[in-house]
Design an enzyme around this catalytic site. Sequence first.
Site: not given
Ligand code: ATP
Ligand code: MG
Length: 340
Positions: A112, A203, A206
């Site tokens: 990040k 991956k 968000k």
């Molecule tokens: P950010 O980009 O803000 O970090 P994020 O999409 O990674 O957002 P988080 O809130 O960090 O989402 O993670 C929430 C949950 O979703 C965690 O348990 C994480 O392991 C899971 N997760 C996030 N992205 C993925 C993905 N692409 N596939 C499977 N699980 C995911």
């Molecule tokens: Mg995340």
Amino acid sequence: APRVLSGIQPTADSFHLGNYLGALRQWVALQDSHEAFYCVVDLHAITVKYEAEALRRRSKVSAAQLLAMGVDPERSTLFLQSHVPEHAELAWVLGCLTGFGEAGRMTQFKDKSSKQGADATTVGLFTYPILQAADILLYTPTPGPGERVFHVPVGEDQRQHLELTRTLAQRFNHRFGDTFVAPEAYIPQGAAKITDLQEPTAKMSKSASSPQGIIDVLEEPGPMRKKIMRAVTDTGSEVTFDEENKAGVSNLLRIFAALDGSSIEDLERRYEGSGYGQFKKDLAEAVLDTFGPIRERTQKLLDDEAELERILARGAERASAVAAGTMDVVRERVGFVGRG
Ligand code: ATP
Ligand code: MG
């Protein structure tokens, strides 16, 4: 029942398919076997660039989506992290037990921060995994008679952070006496890592994915179909699973299998010779079948803001009762003077 804790950041106006298949679907299922604590981690969300009004809206939408997916506030404790100040307090203590180099080895920080550059990267992003450790350890029951197993369901991307949490729990116990149960990482059966539709080796995220790369839970059917039809595949035409050479198609197969319960082999057989078009069309319908009802329930929940606030206040009260008990023990053990 064993306890479980998990959190999700309110960093977008909707959760995405990766969140759902990698984590949130399991949150709902785990309520049957666990005493669950589920937290919208708004303190984590301010480690990256954000706007105050957007954060407030997203925190509410996040809570509403969790309820719409089936998190049951009667059985489980659903709350906002900022409502329970002990999270920040324990993070400070744990930060003073963490080596600078140790924190610097976290790959999510490296990813990040390298995308943002050093001046846009906050110290909060650096200490993010320590706050995550505090989130978890506040709710670990103290070891002893009646000791309970403690689970943290996380996606693969969170494995290293959970390992740090275990290390900090053990370090605290070693230095100050048994206080925390080292949590078990629990990567639930069927939890799939979902990648970006436009960049199928990264991956789905968000904050990092482009809108075209993400399937949002709250997305309208029209745009959702379009996005799936435009998902990157390859110049071939066979619907077969091959992570290395067909990352895009493999990701879509993983999504399809997770949503409709078929195996990947079943799907390969079903779409033999039919090309990518029909496969994507059917996949879009499978996604809409799952997310349509969630979208409607979320909207209803957001229409009654007073009720949503009441649910969150009750969750905060239940979480605070546990967190305050843990912090009383921590303050005493680390040598702070009691207020009497
Ligand atoms: P950010 O980009 O803000 O970090 P994020 O999409 O990674 O957002 P988080 O809130 O960090 O989402 O993670 C929430 C949950 O979703 C965690 O348990 C994480 O392991 C899971 N997760 C996030 N992205 C993925 C993905 N692409 N596939 C499977 N699980 C995911
Ligand atoms: Mg995340």
